[in-house]
Design an enzyme around this catalytic site. Structure first.
Site, PDB file in Angstrom:
ATOM      1  N   TYR A 106       0.834  -1.217   0.000  1.00  0.00           N
ATOM      2  CA  TYR A 106       0.000   0.000   0.000  1.00  0.00           C
ATOM      3  C   TYR A 106       0.856   1.248   0.000  1.00  0.00           C
ATOM      4  O   TYR A 106       1.879   1.305   0.686  1.00  0.00           O
ATOM      5  CB  TYR A 106      -0.904   0.020   1.244  1.00  0.00           C
ATOM      6  CG  TYR A 106      -1.786   1.248   1.262  1.00  0.00           C
ATOM      7  CD1 TYR A 106      -2.907   1.310   0.441  1.00  0.00           C
ATOM      8  CD2 TYR A 106      -1.473   2.349   2.041  1.00  0.00           C
ATOM      9  CE1 TYR A 106      -3.700   2.444   0.412  1.00  0.00           C
ATOM     10  CE2 TYR A 106      -2.268   3.490   2.027  1.00  0.00           C
ATOM     11  CZ  TYR A 106      -3.379   3.532   1.200  1.00  0.00           C
ATOM     12  OH  TYR A 106      -4.152   4.648   1.162  1.00  0.00           O
ATOM     13  N   TRP A 108       1.129   5.628  -1.809  1.00  0.00           N
ATOM     14  CA  TRP A 108       0.818   6.561  -2.887  1.00  0.00           C
ATOM     15  C   TRP A 108       1.893   6.617  -3.972  1.00  0.00           C
ATOM     16  O   TRP A 108       1.656   7.161  -5.037  1.00  0.00           O
ATOM     17  CB  TRP A 108       0.595   7.959  -2.307  1.00  0.00           C
ATOM     18  CG  TRP A 108      -0.816   8.208  -1.896  1.00  0.00           C
ATOM     19  CD1 TRP A 108      -1.609   7.403  -1.119  1.00  0.00           C
ATOM     20  CD2 TRP A 108      -1.611   9.354  -2.247  1.00  0.00           C
ATOM     21  NE1 TRP A 108      -2.849   7.981  -0.955  1.00  0.00           N
ATOM     22  CE2 TRP A 108      -2.871   9.181  -1.631  1.00  0.00           C
ATOM     23  CE3 TRP A 108      -1.381  10.505  -2.994  1.00  0.00           C
ATOM     24  CZ2 TRP A 108      -3.900  10.123  -1.760  1.00  0.00           C
ATOM     25  CZ3 TRP A 108      -2.404  11.432  -3.110  1.00  0.00           C
ATOM     26  CH2 TRP A 108      -3.651  11.234  -2.504  1.00  0.00           C
TER      27      TRP A 108
HETATM   28  N1  LIG Z   1      -1.936   8.674  12.240  1.00  0.00           N
HETATM   29  C1  LIG Z   1      -2.348   8.679  10.977  1.00  0.00           C
HETATM   30  N2  LIG Z   1      -1.825   7.805  10.105  1.00  0.00           N
HETATM   31  C2  LIG Z   1      -2.233   7.816   8.817  1.00  0.00           C
HETATM   32  C3  LIG Z   1      -3.218   8.728   8.381  1.00  0.00           C
HETATM   33  C4  LIG Z   1      -3.785   9.613   9.325  1.00  0.00           C
HETATM   34  O1  LIG Z   1      -4.674  10.414   9.012  1.00  0.00           O
HETATM   35  N3  LIG Z   1      -3.304   9.567  10.607  1.00  0.00           N
HETATM   36  N4  LIG Z   1      -3.620   8.711   7.071  1.00  0.00           N
HETATM   37  C5  LIG Z   1      -3.469   7.472   6.346  1.00  0.00           C
HETATM   38  C6  LIG Z   1      -3.682   7.662   4.911  1.00  0.00           C
HETATM   39  S1  LIG Z   1      -5.179   8.336   4.474  1.00  0.00           S
HETATM   40  C7  LIG Z   1      -2.801   7.279   3.971  1.00  0.00           C
HETATM   41  S2  LIG Z   1      -3.252   7.354   2.326  1.00  0.00           S
HETATM   42  C8  LIG Z   1      -1.506   6.710   4.317  1.00  0.00           C
HETATM   43  C9  LIG Z   1      -0.377   7.144   3.348  1.00  0.00           C
HETATM   44  O2  LIG Z   1       0.698   6.298   3.480  1.00  0.00           O
HETATM   45  P1  LIG Z   1       1.737   6.059   2.274  1.00  0.00           P
HETATM   46  O3  LIG Z   1       1.057   6.244   0.961  1.00  0.00           O
HETATM   47  O4  LIG Z   1       2.411   4.778   2.524  1.00  0.00           O
HETATM   48  O5  LIG Z   1       2.730   7.265   2.532  1.00  0.00           O
HETATM   49  P2  LIG Z   1       3.796   7.973   1.600  1.00  0.00           P
HETATM   50  O6  LIG Z   1       4.636   8.813   2.470  1.00  0.00           O
HETATM   51  O7  LIG Z   1       3.114   8.639   0.462  1.00  0.00           O
HETATM   52  O8  LIG Z   1       4.688   6.749   1.085  1.00  0.00           O
HETATM   53  C10 LIG Z   1       5.075   6.611  -0.221  1.00  0.00           C
HETATM   54  C11 LIG Z   1       6.482   6.048  -0.265  1.00  0.00           C
HETATM   55  O9  LIG Z   1       6.763   5.714  -1.611  1.00  0.00           O
HETATM   56  C12 LIG Z   1       8.053   6.224  -1.974  1.00  0.00           C
HETATM   57  N5  LIG Z   1       8.002   6.466  -3.416  1.00  0.00           N
HETATM   58  C13 LIG Z   1       7.544   7.544  -4.083  1.00  0.00           C
HETATM   59  N6  LIG Z   1       7.640   7.374  -5.406  1.00  0.00           N
HETATM   60  C14 LIG Z   1       8.189   6.158  -5.604  1.00  0.00           C
HETATM   61  C15 LIG Z   1       8.541   5.422  -6.780  1.00  0.00           C
HETATM   62  O10 LIG Z   1       8.374   5.854  -7.905  1.00  0.00           O
HETATM   63  N7  LIG Z   1       9.083   4.184  -6.577  1.00  0.00           N
HETATM   64  C16 LIG Z   1       9.300   3.659  -5.337  1.00  0.00           C
HETATM   65  N8  LIG Z   1       9.803   2.446  -5.243  1.00  0.00           N
HETATM   66  N9  LIG Z   1       8.985   4.355  -4.215  1.00  0.00           N
HETATM   67  C17 LIG Z   1       8.438   5.578  -4.357  1.00  0.00           C
HETATM   68  C18 LIG Z   1       8.221   7.456  -1.134  1.00  0.00           C
HETATM   69  O11 LIG Z   1       9.594   7.778  -0.994  1.00  0.00           O
HETATM   70  C19 LIG Z   1       7.535   7.045   0.177  1.00  0.00           C
HETATM   71  O12 LIG Z   1       8.420   6.429   1.062  1.00  0.00           O
HETATM   72  O13 LIG Z   1      -1.167   7.075   5.662  1.00  0.00           O
HETATM   73  C20 LIG Z   1      -2.182   6.708   6.590  1.00  0.00           C
HETATM   74  N10 LIG Z   1      -1.689   6.931   7.945  1.00  0.00           N
HETATM   75  N1  LIG Z   2      -1.199  18.488   2.135  1.00  0.00           N
HETATM   76  C1  LIG Z   2      -1.660  17.222   2.156  1.00  0.00           C
HETATM   77  N2  LIG Z   2      -2.896  16.963   1.686  1.00  0.00           N
HETATM   78  C2  LIG Z   2      -3.375  15.690   1.724  1.00  0.00           C
HETATM   79  C3  LIG Z   2      -2.585  14.624   2.189  1.00  0.00           C
HETATM   80  C4  LIG Z   2      -1.277  14.927   2.687  1.00  0.00           C
HETATM   81  O1  LIG Z   2      -0.531  14.040   3.142  1.00  0.00           O
HETATM   82  N3  LIG Z   2      -0.856  16.227   2.645  1.00  0.00           N
HETATM   83  N4  LIG Z   2      -3.084  13.332   2.182  1.00  0.00           N
HETATM   84  C5  LIG Z   2      -4.191  13.046   1.286  1.00  0.00           C
HETATM   85  C6  LIG Z   2      -4.853  11.794   1.656  1.00  0.00           C
HETATM   86  S1  LIG Z   2      -4.022  10.343   1.384  1.00  0.00           S
HETATM   87  C7  LIG Z   2      -6.102  11.727   2.154  1.00  0.00           C
HETATM   88  S2  LIG Z   2      -6.818  10.214   2.446  1.00  0.00           S
HETATM   89  C8  LIG Z   2      -6.875  12.929   2.447  1.00  0.00           C
HETATM   90  C9  LIG Z   2      -7.499  12.794   3.830  1.00  0.00           C
HETATM   91  O2  LIG Z   2      -8.508  13.686   4.040  1.00  0.00           O
HETATM   92  P1  LIG Z   2      -9.150  13.728   5.496  1.00  0.00           P
HETATM   93  O3  LIG Z   2      -9.243  12.371   6.023  1.00  0.00           O
HETATM   94  O4  LIG Z   2     -10.398  14.495   5.448  1.00  0.00           O
HETATM   95  O5  LIG Z   2      -7.991  14.540   6.213  1.00  0.00           O
HETATM   96  P2  LIG Z   2      -7.485  14.791   7.700  1.00  0.00           P
HETATM   97  O6  LIG Z   2      -6.425  15.841   7.520  1.00  0.00           O
HETATM   98  O7  LIG Z   2      -7.131  13.535   8.371  1.00  0.00           O
HETATM   99  O8  LIG Z   2      -8.719  15.422   8.441  1.00  0.00           O
HETATM  100  C10 LIG Z   2      -9.361  16.578   7.988  1.00  0.00           C
HETATM  101  C11 LIG Z   2      -9.846  17.335   9.184  1.00  0.00           C
HETATM  102  O9  LIG Z   2     -10.879  16.618   9.823  1.00  0.00           O
HETATM  103  C12 LIG Z   2     -10.903  16.995  11.176  1.00  0.00           C
HETATM  104  N5  LIG Z   2     -11.306  15.862  11.978  1.00  0.00           N
HETATM  105  C13 LIG Z   2     -10.572  14.809  12.358  1.00  0.00           C
HETATM  106  N6  LIG Z   2     -11.302  13.964  13.122  1.00  0.00           N
HETATM  107  C14 LIG Z   2     -12.520  14.521  13.206  1.00  0.00           C
HETATM  108  C15 LIG Z   2     -13.732  14.152  13.835  1.00  0.00           C
HETATM  109  O10 LIG Z   2     -13.843  13.117  14.498  1.00  0.00           O
HETATM  110  N7  LIG Z   2     -14.794  14.976  13.658  1.00  0.00           N
HETATM  111  C16 LIG Z   2     -14.732  16.121  12.935  1.00  0.00           C
HETATM  112  N8  LIG Z   2     -15.827  16.846  12.787  1.00  0.00           N
HETATM  113  N9  LIG Z   2     -13.596  16.518  12.356  1.00  0.00           N
HETATM  114  C17 LIG Z   2     -12.517  15.724  12.469  1.00  0.00           C
HETATM  115  C18 LIG Z   2      -9.510  17.433  11.549  1.00  0.00           C
HETATM  116  O11 LIG Z   2      -9.577  18.674  12.221  1.00  0.00           O
HETATM  117  C19 LIG Z   2      -8.777  17.480  10.252  1.00  0.00           C
HETATM  118  O12 LIG Z   2      -8.049  18.680  10.048  1.00  0.00           O
HETATM  119  O13 LIG Z   2      -6.026  14.069   2.437  1.00  0.00           O
HETATM  120  C20 LIG Z   2      -5.223  14.157   1.266  1.00  0.00           C
HETATM  121  N10 LIG Z   2      -4.635  15.455   1.242  1.00  0.00           N
HETATM  122 MO   LIG Z   3      -5.213   8.615   2.177  1.00  0.00          MO
END
Ligand SMILES: Nc1nc2c(c(=O)[nH]1)N[C@H]1C(S)=C(S)[C@@H](COP(=O)(O)OP(=O)(O)OC[C@H]3O[C@@H](n4cnc5c(=O)[nH]c(N)nc54)[C@H](O)[C@@H]3O)O[C@H]1N2
Ligand SMILES: Nc1nc2c(c(=O)[nH]1)N[C@H]1C(S)=C(S)[C@@H](COP(=O)(O)OP(=O)(O)OC[C@H]3O[C@@H](n4cnc5c(=O)[nH]c(N)nc54)[C@H](O)[C@@H]3O)O[C@H]1N2
Ligand SMILES: [Mo]
Length: 768
Positions: A106, A108
């Site tokens: 998993y 991005w």
């Molecule tokens: N506490 C907490 N944890 C969370 C979340 C949260 O809200 N709170 N959000 C969750 C969510 S929504 C998501 S989507 C995940 C995201 O989690 P990930 O998608 O696993 O996070 P990234 O940092 O985007 O990791 C991508 C990795 O791929 C590598 N990479 C980039 N391009 C390439 C490439 O071309 N080739 C190879 N081999 N590697 C590459 C980058 O260097 C990086 O290490 O995290 C989750 N974790």
């Molecule tokens: N700059 C930047 N943008 C991103 C990403 C990133 O890594 N960097 N990650 C991307 C990815 S993979 C994803 S999945 C999306 C995620 O999108 P979301 O899941 O919506 O993102 P979060 O930043 O986890 O949360 C958004 C806001 O929801 C509020 N929130 C959290 N918990 C609660 C709750 O229980 N109730 C209410 N009412 N509010 C709450 C928090 O204040 C938080 O700032 O974002 C994407 N956008």
């Molecule tokens: Mo995500």
């Protein structure tokens, strides 16, 4: 030369083979600053050579695996690295079968469609007979499993999300749970050539739309002028929505005709809301005691919502917490009660804000995609159950009405993701990672924690070092991503890495189909051009696209209004649910007899929250939301992210009263802790954070003080040493990242240096 990233399109200029400038795309009205971090591609954190953990290269598979992450690496040649990795894949699949290989991988990765690392590793493994895959995402764990049962597939729904321009014309009130955070709309999976969320929110305000931000953070709606802020306790939205529902029913303001025509049985939910089924009326007063928002504010909002054209927006964050199904299900039920679903500017959205593309007035159109082939292994796991899987081979678990069994994993292959970023309860995860698999192979660009904790590390190049095509559903441009610089040191594309492994494993012809990078780009483009033609999108021939550098996809004839056709005729345009209607009650879900998800939406207290007894020990709710200065952990070492650190650590934001109560000031370093772990972070103070909430964004590279020890203090500010690793429910098994209580104290010892961005130690192997 244009390149595309998940956070925008940039024009890269070079001089003598080096990057000179990174200029935002001239058609982007609100570009993201994160692009400047791309200067780090040639920096010291790059992986320059194939490398193998010392004990592994000396002792073979499984050797001293408890030392993963705590041992030096030995640089090896490409030939040796690929021979070693191929032999190990062969040994494991021949001895234990392909179901012993976890390559869900998993993550991005990067934005180009051909070099999408996750697609590459899946295709590679499918050519060898398959692998244990993952289901769903961390982003939408609860939603992706729940929605098809009650409404429709999440992506199909997103493809018809009501356009901002429809809101501008028709919406009067936008009630946003979790706001519409502009920090998040910088990003879109696959790329985003035009950032419109901030400009559109201003246009909505100018058109008279009123905004309500129901969220623990004021900043979640900072781009919407004049937004009212209702700072509720995290994870209590379902109670808040039930309070609104109670007011609507008590005052007879719910749309009974809509409920009867378009929804399954509303009666069980009505009885639950009014307290007829369990003796507890879910009144605004009842909700107020749970959410800590005044009852008057809840009932006043209910009346406003019924009196105006209202759009209910629900951030993805709400379903990334314990019982995350419930706020989504309840928000849909609430929108049904208001009866505005399918009208322009009314109904619900899941959601505007999480990614910048939602609400774009653009056509859904799938650009080039690398075919991944068929996976012969049929034991995928819900994505966030990885530690459980490693801890319990053969163990049973509930998921979506079935009892499934965890596979027995011997080898992990990861490319393009970082579980040391994304997974919860990292201390527990690290133990499982170190005890179970015999071999861990990782393709990475940087010495990020997943590389440091691997056995065999294969250096991948970045999008600036290869040709690719940038394209994303609903984005208006397809981008010819041209190689700007030479590969750094020995880095290779994932495609070349997997071609080399396939050669050794006898699957090269199947994997490459005889094509090199250039031939693949042309082929994938041509296939997507054919698909486009079928929906009346006329793309130019490949040569014209490549020399022009981009293609613009024409806009739709009229802006989307979600569920418009269903509203017009719910019998002809049935939903793909068992009843063909919106399932406010689901007899299918009820039939699973789960104690943590009933046949209708309901309030369940989360495992940890500001109303739980655990607040006696850990009084702060940890909000580890998405970072504004990077994408997850990507480019944490880049200039934009580094500039936001405090004494080298990730910033934790506290309410002034919480900071004062602990005697901490802005700029201090604190220890953030609970029973699962502890990390350091630098303090920011802001009264735009609800009291009792501590905000520590995700993405700081995991940096334990003593990597050889379990549960060592994390010194950089990675919140996942604190978060809870629990499935949202037996139904969906999503990630519960947003459910965690912590305490914060001033860190008074000698401050340990952050070493997250140092490459690992290197050694020579014994005997050489
Ligand atoms: N506490 C907490 N944890 C969370 C979340 C949260 O809200 N709170 N959000 C969750 C969510 S929504 C998501 S989507 C995940 C995201 O989690 P990930 O998608 O696993 O996070 P990234 O940092 O985007 O990791 C991508 C990795 O791929 C590598 N990479 C980039 N391009 C390439 C490439 O071309 N080739 C190879 N081999 N590697 C590459 C980058 O260097 C990086 O290490 O995290 C989750 N974790
Ligand atoms: N700059 C930047 N943008 C991103 C990403 C990133 O890594 N960097 N990650 C991307 C990815 S993979 C994803 S999945 C999306 C995620 O999108 P979301 O899941 O919506 O993102 P979060 O930043 O986890 O949360 C958004 C806001 O929801 C509020 N929130 C959290 N918990 C609660 C709750 O229980 N109730 C209410 N009412 N509010 C709450 C928090 O204040 C938080 O700032 O974002 C994407 N956008
Ligand atoms: Mo995500």
């Amino acid at each position: 030369m244009l390149t595309s990233t998940h956070w925008g399109v940039y024009d890269i200029t070079t001089e003598n083979g080096a990057i000179k400038s990174i200029v935002p795309f001239d058609r982007d009205p609100d570009p993201s600053p994160i692009g400047q971090s791309l200067h780090a591609v040639t920096g010291p954190v790059r992986i320059r050579h194939p490398a193998v953990r010392k004990s592994y290269v000396e002792g073979g598979a499984g050797a001293r695996r408890n030392m993963r992450g705590a041992e030096p690496f030995v640089n090896v040649s490409w030939n040796e690295a690929l021979d070693l990795a191929a032999a190990e894949i062969k040994r494991v699949t021949a001895t234990f079968g392909n179901s012993a290989v976890f390559a869900g991988s998993y993550g991005w990765s990067s934005a180009g469609r051909f070099h999408h690392a996750q697609s590459q590793v899946h295709r590679f493994m499918n050519c060898l007979g398959g692998y244990v895959a993952h289901l769903g995402t961390y982003s939408l764990g609860a939603a992706r499993t729940l929605l098809p049962r009650i409404l429709m597939d999440m992506d199909v729904m997103r493809s018809q999300q009501t356009a901002w321009v429809s809101l501008e014309q028709h919406c009067e009130l936008l009630v946003a749970f979790g706001g519409v955070p502009s920090k998040n709309s910088q990003v879109n999976s696959g790329g985003i050539s035009q950032h419109e969320v901030r400009p559109m929110l201003k246009r909505l305000a100018a058109a008279g739309v009123k905004f309500v931000n129901v969220s623990p953070l004021r900043e979640d709606m900072n781009a919407a002028p004049g937004a009212q802020w209702l700072p509720l306790r995290p994870n209590t939205d379902t109670a808040f929505m039930l309070g609104i529902a109670h007011t609507l029913i008590a005052e007879d303001k719910h749309d009974k005709a809509f409920l009867a025509r378009y929804c399954t049985d509303f009666e069980p939910l009505r009885r639950y809301v009014m307290g007829e089924s369990d003796g507890v009326a879910k009144s605004a007063q009842w909700a107020a005691a749970i959410c800590d928002v005044p009852a008057d504010a809840i009932s006043a909002l209910a009346r406003r919502m019924a009196a105006h054209r209202t759009m209910i927006n629900v951030a993805w964050a709400l379903q990334r917490g314990d019982h995350g199904e419930q706020p989504y299900w309840m928000a849909i039920a609430l929108a049904c009660m208001l009866g505005q679903i399918g009208t322009p500017g009314g109904g619900f959205a899941l959601a505007y804000g999480p990614v910048g593309i939602e609400g774009a007035n653009a056509r859904t159109f799938s650009g080039p995609l690398l075919p991944q082939g068929m996976n012969a292994v049929k034991t995928p796991i819900p994505v966030a159950r990885i530690t459980d899987m490693l801890e319990n081979p053969g163990g049973p678990y509930d998921f979506d009405g079935k009892v499934c069994t965890y596979p027995d994993i011997r080898l992990i292959y990861w490319a393009g993701g970082n579980p040391f970023h994304h997974h919860q309860d990292l201390n527990r995860f690290v133990q499982a990672w170190r005890s179970k698999p015999e071999t861990i192979i990782v393709n990475e660009q940087y010495w990020s924690p997943i590389a440091k904790f691997a056995d065999i590390v294969l250096p991948a190049n970045t999008m600036l070092e290869r040709d690719d095509i940038g394209s994303s559903n609903r984005d208006r441009h397809m981008i010819a991503m041209k190689r700007a610089i030479d590969p750094v040191a020995e880095a290779r594309s994932d495609y070349d890495i997997f071609s080399g492994l396939s050669e050794r494993l006898g699957s090269r012809e199947k994997f490459t189909e005889g094509r090199n990078e250039a031939a693949w780009l042309r082929h994938l483009y041509d296939v997507s051009r054919e698909r486009a033609r079928k929906i009346d999108i006329d793309l130019p021939p490949f040569e014209a696209f490549w020399s022009e550098g981009l293609v613009e996809v024409p806009p739709p004839r009229e802006p989307a209004v979600m569920l418009k056709k269903f509203r017009e005729d719910p019998l002809v345009n049935k939903l793909p649910t068992p009843s063909g209607k919106i399932e406010i009650t689901s007899s299918t879900i009820a039939s699973f007899n789960y104690d943590d998800c009933l046949g209708h939406p309901a309030w369940f207290a989360p495992a940890e929250w500001l109303g739980s007894p655990l607040t006696g020990k850990y009084p702060l709710h940890l909000m580890s939301h998405q970072p504004s200065t990077r994408l997850h952990s990507q480019y944490d070492h880049g200039s934009v992210s580094v500039a936001s650190k405090i004494q080298g650590r990730e910033a934790i934001t506290l309410h002034p009263a919480d900071a004062a109560a602990r005697g901490v000031n802005a700029g201090d370093v604190v220890r953030v802790f609970n029973d699962r772990g502890a990390c350091l972070a630098g303090v920011k103070i802001d009264d735009g954070v609800r009291q009792g909430v501590a905000v520590l964004p995700t993405g700081a590279w995991f940096d334990p003080l003593d990597p050889a020890q379990d549960n060592s203090l994390e010194k950089h500010g990675n919140p996942n040493v604190l978060t809870l690793d629990k499935g949202t429910s037996r139904l969906t098994q999503g990630s519960s990242a947003h459910t965690a209580l912590v305490e914060v104290e001033l860190f008074e010892g000698e401050l340990p240096a952050v070493t997250a961005f140092d490459p690992p130690r290197f050694a020579t192997r014994q005997g050489t």
